[in-house]
Each structure stands twice: as C-alpha cells, then as structure tokens.
Design an enzyme around this catalytic site. Sequence first.
Site, PDB file in Angstrom:
ATOM      1  N   ALA A 157       1.894  10.482   4.013  1.00  0.00           N
ATOM      2  CA  ALA A 157       1.997  10.288   5.244  1.00  0.00           C
ATOM      3  C   ALA A 157       1.281  10.162   5.906  1.00  0.00           C
ATOM      4  CB  ALA A 157       2.864  10.933   6.106  1.00  0.00           C
ATOM      5  N   VAL A 196      -1.317  -5.052  -5.003  1.00  0.00           N
ATOM      6  CA  VAL A 196      -2.514  -5.614  -4.447  1.00  0.00           C
ATOM      7  C   VAL A 196      -2.495  -6.781  -3.466  1.00  0.00           C
ATOM      8  CG1 VAL A 196      -3.166  -7.539  -5.870  1.00  0.00           C
ATOM      9  CG2 VAL A 196      -1.922  -6.220  -7.582  1.00  0.00           C
ATOM     10  N   ASP A 228     -10.984  -0.069  -9.292  1.00  0.00           N
ATOM     11  CA  ASP A 228      -9.943  -0.546  -8.371  1.00  0.00           C
ATOM     12  C   ASP A 228      -9.253  -2.308  -8.363  1.00  0.00           C
ATOM     13  OD1 ASP A 228      -7.885   0.139  -5.444  1.00  0.00           O
ATOM     14  OD2 ASP A 228      -9.338  -2.002  -4.847  1.00  0.00           O
ATOM     15  N   LYS A 282      -5.711  -3.833 -10.315  1.00  0.00           N
ATOM     16  CA  LYS A 282      -5.677  -5.280  -9.103  1.00  0.00           C
ATOM     17  C   LYS A 282      -5.142  -6.288 -11.034  1.00  0.00           C
ATOM     18  CE  LYS A 282      -6.130  -3.229  -4.498  1.00  0.00           C
ATOM     19  NZ  LYS A 282      -7.006  -3.815  -3.579  1.00  0.00           N
TER      20      LYS A 282
END
Lengths: 427, 427
Positions: free
Chosen positions: A11, A131, A200, A204
């Site tokens: 959360a 992505v 990162d 992707k």
Amino acid sequence: MKTLKVGMLGAGVVGSQIARLLIANKSDLASRAGANLELVSIAVKDSKLKRDGIPAALLTNDAKSIVNDPQIDLVIEVIGGIDPAKELILTALKNGKSVVTANKALLAKHGAELYAAADKANVDLYYEAAVAGAIPILRPLRESLVGDHVIRVMGIVNGTTNYILTKMDENGAAFADALKEAQALGFAESDPSADIEGFDAAAKAAILAGLAFHSRVTDNDVYREGISKITAADVKVAKAMEMVIKLLAIAELTPEGAVSVRVHPALISRTHPLASVRDSFNAVFVEAESAGQMMFYGKGAGGAPTASAILGDLVAVARHKVNGGIGPKESDYADLKIAQIGQTKTRYLIRLNVADKPGVLESVAHVFASHQVSIQTVRQTGAGDKAELIVMTHSSNESSLSATVKDLKNLPVVTDVASVLRVEGVN
Amino acid sequence: MKTLKVGMLGAGVVGSQIARLLIANKSDLASRAGANLELVSIAVKDSKLKRDGIPAALLTNDAKSIVNDPQIDLVIEVIGGIDPAKELILTALKNGKSVVTANKALLAKHGAELYAAADKANVDLYYEAAVAGAIPILRPLRESLVGDHVIRVMGIVNGTTNYILTKMDENGAAFADALKEAQALGFAESDPSADIEGFDAAAKAAILAGLAFHSRVTDNDVYREGISKITAADVKVAKAMEMVIKLLAIAELTPEGAVSVRVHPALISRTHPLASVRDSFNAVFVEAESAGQMMFYGKGAGGAPTASAILGDLVAVARHKVNGGIGPKESDYADLKIAQIGQTKTRYLIRLNVADKPGVLESVAHVFASHQVSIQTVRQTGAGDKAELIVMTHSSNESSLSATVKDLKNLPVVTDVASVLRVEGVN
C-alpha cells in the site's frame, strides 16, 4: 451481481491510489467488470500506521493470509522486488487466484516460472503496469499486434533518466547537477543507480522483447549501459548535429533472426518522434511488418497512472472470472537466439581529442578502415591543443567498433577518445 | 492442433493483403491463435477476375454462402458500407460465427444492433481496424483504460484531410490545389466528400466516444464540419500564431456529464503532440482521470496496416473459440446524454476585415461583450481598406459565439467575417 473479493499486497504510492480508486469508482468498475470488486484485505509492513482513505480494518501484516485466503478471487501485487513478492504470487496463482502485478524486476527474471504457475492453475497473470506505467503497450503488443510481425521496439521507458537528459539538453547542465535537481524534485531516488545505470529499463526491455518476438527473454539477456557517463559536451555536440541523447530500451530482430535486446544512451534525430518525449514522460516506438511505425506516449510512472493500468488489468481478469475464458498465456514458441552485443549493428558517433597537425585524419581514417568500419562524416572543431574530431560511422557491428576504439586510444595523434555514442533511429 | 475455417467478404486493397498474410504467416498465426486459421472462401463481385496471390478456387460471387456455411467459424468483413455488409454480418453472427470488421460507417450507424446479435449468439464482434487503421486504439480504450475514467479523446483520424492540411501548412497551398495533389498521389479519392466534409471522421468519432464513455453514440450524434472552407489565409494566420490547423475528432465529457462529440477543423498549438502528426499519419490523444495524457500514433489507413489490425482481431477471436471466453460486449451502461453543439465550450479565433478608422475596436468589442464572450487578445494587421482584426476569445459556448458572429456581420465597420475557427488543446 456477483462479488469478487480482491486482496492487495502493498500500500505504497501505487497501492494507496488503487485502494482509493477501488472505493471511489466502485459502481463504474462493477458495471465494466460484470461483478462487484470488493477490496477485502491489504498486506503492509506496519498495519498500525494510518493511511489516508484506507479503512484500518483492511490492513494486515500477514501477506500469506491473503494469498492463502480461499475467499479471495483476485490478488494485486504492488510490493515490488523479488522477495517476498515471488513466493506470494506463486502461492496466489497455485491457489487459483488471478494476479495483477506491476513488478517488472520479477517478471524479467522469473516470468517463465510465474507464467507456468498461472497456466497450471488456469488463471490470469496480467502486468500492463510493469512497463511504461499507464501507457497501454503490453496489451497492444500481445493482443493488437499479434497478427503482425514486430521488427523493432524502441522505448523511452525510464522517466528519471529522461528527466535528467531533458534538463541536460535544455540547460546544458552537467549530469551530476541534473541528477541533483531530479532528486530534489522527487524524480530520482536518493540511491538512483537502478534508474541511471539502466537496470529498471533493462527489465522493461526484457519484457517488451519477449512479448514482441514470442520468445523467452530475461533481464540477463539485456546488454546494459547507463547514462552516468554522458557529459554536457556530448549533449552540446548532439545539439549541434540536430540530435538529442536519450536512454533507449531497444529490442529488435537481427537479419539472422536473433533477438538483440539492449539499453543504452543513444543519439536520435530531433525529427524522430521519440525526440519530443521530454521530462519524465515515456514512449514506446514500435515498427511492425504490416502496421508500419507506431508510437505510444504518456506518463510512465506515478501513483495514479500506474493504478490506472492495474485497474484496467483487474477489470480484464475479473471479466474472465465472470464470463469464462482466460487471457494470453506466455507465447515463447518462436524460441529465438539472443544476439550477442558484439554482433549488434548500429551507427556510432565518436569524439576524439587530437593533435592539430598534418596527417592526423589519415592516421585516424586508417584505424577505422583496418576494422572495416566505414566513416560517413568527419568534422574537426577547435585547433592546436583543443582540436576535436567528430566521426560519424555507417552501420557497424559493435565488436569492430570496440576494436577500432581500442586502437584509436593507442594512436599517438589521439590524445583521448572523449566519447563513443550509438546513433539510433536510422538504418 | 484444431483448425478454424475463415471466410472473407471482400478482396479489395485490404482484403487482398489479409489473404496474402493469412497464407504467408500461416505457421506464426497458428502458434499465436492456438489453431490453424484456414482461409476457405472469399466473396467478391467478380469471382472470375484473377487476383495476385489469391488462389482462384477460394473466390465466390455468393457472399451468403459464406455467412451461411456451417463449416466456417470466423468471418472477416472488408466490403465496407451499409448494404449488403449489415445483413451479411448479422447473418454470420446469428449463425454463431465471430466477426471481424473494419466497417466504421456500419458500426457508427448500427453498432447496437450488431452488438445485440453477437451477444445473443455468444460470439465476438471485433473492429480495431475501423478507427485509425493499424494503431491500437479501440482495444486500449475498451480494455486497457477500462479501470479509469476517460475525460477526452481528440484524434486526427482521417489521413486524407491531414495530408491536405499538412501540404497547406508546408507550402501555403490553397485548399483546392492541395486536394488536387492528394488526388494525384492517391491520398484522396476522385469524389473526396466523405473525407473532406468529415463524414469518415464523424463515424470514427462516434465509435471512439461510445467506447470511451460507455454510452451509445451514433454518427447522427456527431456535429460535423469539413475542411473545404479552410483558406491559405487561415493557415498563414495560424502559422504566425505558432499554431496549426487540424481536422479533429473530439469526444469529451461536458461539466454537466453529457458527451460532446464533434468533428471540425481547429487550431492547436505547434507544441501540442498532435501538431507533429503530419501527412497521412493518424494519432489519437486521450486524457484520463488517473492515467493522464496519452497519445497513440501511426498509419491510419492502407492495405497492410489495416490488415494488421484485422489479423490481430482474428487471432483474438480465434483464441476465444479455442479456449472459451469472449471479448468485451457493448458497454453502454452509463447512458449519457449527447450535448448539443450550442452548449459546447471552446476558444475561438475570429478574423474580421474592418474599416481602419477610430472606434472600430470599441464597436467590435461591444458586440463580443453583449454576448458574454470574453476576448483574450486582439491583433490588428494591415491598414486602410485591408485592415484585419484577429480576435482570440476565452472559452465560450458555441451558441453565444454564433450570435456574436451574426451581429458582427451586421456591424457597419465590419466589411466581412473572414473566418471563425475553434482553438483546441488548451482549457
């Protein structure tokens, strides 16, 4: 109307937006999914911490209780990272729950194992948010373009690095200063390495490549260079040549039918559609055999955009629970080889600091020729101690180019190889 | 592996590409669909005419034989137009065949009836190719963004008019000359009215609006103006103001929650992402509550791009036949009102030929004020007989603006209202 119970793992920035929207848009989501989507439990690290807009009664410290709860139909995972997300998702799938996740790192590393678990349990595994945030790109690749042959996917898929490169382009800022500005504004994390070193974007790129070419591609298959070595001088030269430097995630088929998948900074023409993608925006440029060139542009990150992508997936997997059927499974039938970076062909821009005396160009040109690297243009700027040669090559493979650079470094007339940058978006 | 039999209605520019690709890419399509897709019959007007790459044995003059053949599982419709396409599709659906079509005119007029027939027979009706050719836009709207609230869709969805407007912008050409050039190059038909008067774009606007807002929208709900009145002078003024004129298909929610859906030329800033969509390219700009701004860009027409979209749909509906399940049905639960054009608010640019004497601006300003239309800027060019006032308004509703223009025409100091153009892409 049927009710489907939803459990969520995490959360944070994204999770709290999802919780808010699931409550605020309850009636629209029900009409669209064909079932009420009731958020019944959210696993967090500290369930005693109050969170705006999230009823405290929904919070639990026990993530396993969610993935093992027989009452829960659908699980959203927004913890991120490999551990404990992987085991939690595998358990949820094994227990017959469809899973929606934004976890690019996990999918790029263990996608096959997750897909196999989903397939065995005949449930859905959806991950549009993994992505390019809110931009629909995975569904277009795995559904809209499934009747076509994708040739190349070239994306700006990391907002942090695009923000930094945009500031360097706009203000002539040095990399370190642009990074500091991005950190101050919340566009870069205090430890920015996952973004600026391209990890990162590489995750992707692996996901995009796998979907585009119907073959298994993992993060280990991705050649990766970050943007930390890009200098203000590189940006200035790019500008003078009417180009711009972007961190690109590229997945393409080689002429031999292998998959080349890589993340690195590259020069593109200012007239290329990706050149106008500025600040923290993302875009993915796709070339397909029949469809031609397409571009998908939008916000690549942030709580609300990512939540939008996750809720789109949630409605899709809920529809399947209501109406039967299931989304596309892993499509890896093509089973293509991964091209080594040495065999990857592209154009290069090389900046050399040289002595300004007769015969320099001849010596430099000789080195290029000896490795069969063909020169398109050479430009000399400055004079005396500060002479600089800017060489643009024709398309060359990486191994020949690397060998050329190595020899140039040893050439007496070359003081320094100031930079070597790929040029993309032209053939 | 199962075999699904495919029948096709039509074998024109698009149909012949589909036939070619179904044969050439047989093995990939089978792996992706989970079934062999066997093209068994193609209905054409003249089955004796030879067609490159299409086996003559597949051709028939009898379209009804395809939609009534119990052996055929899937039907592709690429005849276009209302009649006989409507009855053929309805029969195919009634007979339990899933249908893939590119027929925007039919969907915009009779979408509800087609959807009802598909729903009754529990088969799929897919039509990604109906809007913006190969660009995935309908699937993103009805699936990827289904968890979000779309606020506005603004598209360049007609390649012919975009080509003409691009040439007018690039060369300062008059409309008639740019049209002739487009016709000579095959970008415009000999009877260009469906394109240049906005009928084609209006059908697409209706489809986009219906999907974006989960409400029923037909072509009759779309306010429509074409580009035939755009002059070289309009284009020149736009350029001077760093704007460009585009034919836009706009679907947006009004503050009152009604759907405003319209097609008309409009000025947009040269920095707007749609401004860089040139020649016959298409693009759709979408704004959603959580996802923010997105753009989808690519080729909007042509045989191969349209075939790509149709084959993507064909694989999707084939997957449903193999694995069970069904795609999204008509989603019209929101049941929104259609806003009248008079209530639609936007900004306007008005060019007036005026007498160059004291008091002109006062008289003109008085007319605007009397209708509560607020002026943002006024610019005067020329002098004497050729004085021109260029007035940019703040956001105003169309009925107030129309009343203003009517009064301006009657104003003694105003020789002529040279043009009235909407300004979009700003609030």
